[in-house]
Design a protein around this motif. Structure first.
Motif, mmCIF file in Angstrom:
data_model
loop_
_atom_site.group_PDB
_atom_site.id
_atom_site.type_symbol
_atom_site.label_atom_id
_atom_site.label_comp_id
_atom_site.label_asym_id
_atom_site.label_seq_id
_atom_site.Cartn_x
_atom_site.Cartn_y
_atom_site.Cartn_z
ATOM 1 N N HIS A 20 0.896 -1.085 -0.147
ATOM 2 C CA HIS A 20 -0.191 -0.019 0.074
ATOM 3 C C HIS A 20 1.027 1.202 -0.178
ATOM 4 N N TRP A 21 1.721 1.083 0.844
ATOM 5 C CA TRP A 21 2.756 2.234 0.867
ATOM 6 C C TRP A 21 3.447 2.544 -0.414
ATOM 7 N N ASN A 22 4.059 1.600 -0.943
ATOM 8 C CA ASN A 22 4.890 1.799 -2.246
ATOM 9 C C ASN A 22 3.846 2.164 -3.302
ATOM 10 N N LEU A 24 1.235 4.194 -2.845
ATOM 11 C CA LEU A 24 1.218 5.739 -2.455
ATOM 12 C C LEU A 24 2.421 6.489 -2.997
ATOM 13 N N MET A 25 3.621 6.075 -2.784
ATOM 14 C CA MET A 25 4.734 6.738 -3.377
ATOM 15 C C MET A 25 5.061 6.804 -4.619
ATOM 16 N N ILE A 26 4.412 5.711 -5.424
ATOM 17 C CA ILE A 26 4.578 5.984 -6.938
ATOM 18 C C ILE A 26 3.548 6.857 -7.763
ATOM 19 N N ARG A 27 2.472 7.269 -6.811
ATOM 20 C CA ARG A 27 1.376 8.052 -7.234
ATOM 21 C C ARG A 27 1.141 9.351 -6.198
ATOM 22 N N PRO A 28 2.399 9.938 -6.123
ATOM 23 C CA PRO A 28 2.037 10.941 -4.933
ATOM 24 C C PRO A 28 1.095 12.128 -5.383
ATOM 25 N N PHE A 29 0.649 12.174 -6.745
ATOM 26 C CA PHE A 29 -0.060 13.337 -7.395
ATOM 27 C C PHE A 29 -1.452 12.767 -7.178
ATOM 28 N N GLY A 30 -2.050 11.555 -6.895
ATOM 29 C CA GLY A 30 -3.166 11.014 -7.051
ATOM 30 C C GLY A 30 -4.367 11.870 -6.144
ATOM 31 N N THR A 31 -5.405 11.977 -6.259
ATOM 32 C CA THR A 31 -6.625 12.684 -5.816
ATOM 33 C C THR A 31 -6.761 11.685 -4.390
ATOM 34 N N ARG A 32 -7.247 12.331 -3.438
ATOM 35 C CA ARG A 32 -7.559 12.030 -2.164
ATOM 36 C C ARG A 32 -8.546 10.649 -2.653
ATOM 37 N N ASP A 33 -9.378 10.703 -3.385
ATOM 38 C CA ASP A 33 -10.282 9.569 -3.546
ATOM 39 C C ASP A 33 -9.614 8.395 -4.345
ATOM 40 N N GLU A 34 -8.712 8.621 -5.266
ATOM 41 C CA GLU A 34 -7.808 7.808 -5.749
ATOM 42 C C GLU A 34 -6.711 7.040 -4.831
ATOM 43 N N PHE A 40 -7.288 -0.094 -1.138
ATOM 44 C CA PHE A 40 -6.195 -0.996 -1.298
ATOM 45 C C PHE A 40 -6.317 -2.191 -0.333
ATOM 46 N N GLY A 41 -7.468 -2.520 0.048
ATOM 47 C CA GLY A 41 -7.927 -3.772 0.848
ATOM 48 C C GLY A 41 -9.210 -3.619 1.410
ATOM 49 N N ASP A 42 -9.393 -4.656 2.488
ATOM 50 C CA ASP A 42 -10.452 -4.507 3.136
ATOM 51 C C ASP A 42 -10.250 -3.824 4.361
ATOM 52 N N PRO A 43 -10.870 -2.620 4.649
ATOM 53 C CA PRO A 43 -10.692 -1.876 5.783
ATOM 54 C C PRO A 43 -10.982 -2.621 7.093
ATOM 55 N N SER A 50 4.203 -2.301 9.812
ATOM 56 C CA SER A 50 5.383 -2.470 8.605
ATOM 57 C C SER A 50 6.023 -1.264 8.976
ATOM 58 N N TYR A 51 7.420 -1.541 8.494
ATOM 59 C CA TYR A 51 8.288 -0.134 8.526
ATOM 60 C C TYR A 51 8.992 0.199 7.216
ATOM 61 N N ASP A 52 9.289 1.426 7.178
ATOM 62 C CA ASP A 52 9.922 1.870 6.143
ATOM 63 C C ASP A 52 11.103 1.232 6.018
ATOM 64 N N PRO A 53 11.447 0.633 4.613
ATOM 65 C CA PRO A 53 12.771 -0.229 4.355
ATOM 66 C C PRO A 53 13.933 0.562 4.913
ATOM 67 N N HIS A 54 14.104 1.799 4.847
ATOM 68 C CA HIS A 54 15.280 2.410 5.167
ATOM 69 C C HIS A 54 15.448 2.576 6.535
ATOM 70 N N CYS A 55 14.591 2.501 7.428
ATOM 71 C CA CYS A 55 14.463 2.353 8.843
ATOM 72 C C CYS A 55 14.816 1.085 9.379
ATOM 73 N N ALA A 56 13.870 0.145 8.527
ATOM 74 C CA ALA A 56 14.213 -1.329 9.032
ATOM 75 C C ALA A 56 15.579 -1.644 8.827
#
Length: 66
Positions: A20-22, A24-34, A40-43, A50-56
């Motif tokens: 899900h995070w990835n 969001l990062m490849i579509r940073p200018f998507g609308t709030r609805d998009e 991204f899955g069942d709420p 899950s942690y940012d790979p750079h931190c992990a």
């Protein structure tokens, strides 16, 4: 980074998966609805931490904290 790099949705602040995070990062200018959380899955599913790979991997020189 906050919370040691814990991945959260940018609008709801709910925990998200790395996939899900990835998306969001490849579509940073998507609308709030998009980019809304439930697209991204069942709420109702509990998302494990899950942690940012750079931190992990310890790649941040002063740690993943504000």
């Amino acid at each position: 980074w906050m919370e040691g790099g814990l991945l959260r949705d940018i609008f709801t602040h709910k925990k998200v998966t790395l996939d899900h995070w990835n998306e969001l990062m490849i579509r940073p200018f998507g609308t709030r609805d998009e980019l809304r959380y439930d697209r991204f899955g069942d709420p109702s599913v509990v998302v494990r931490d899950s942690y940012d790979p750079h931190c992990a991997k310890g790649e941040i020189s002063h740690g993943c904290a504000p």
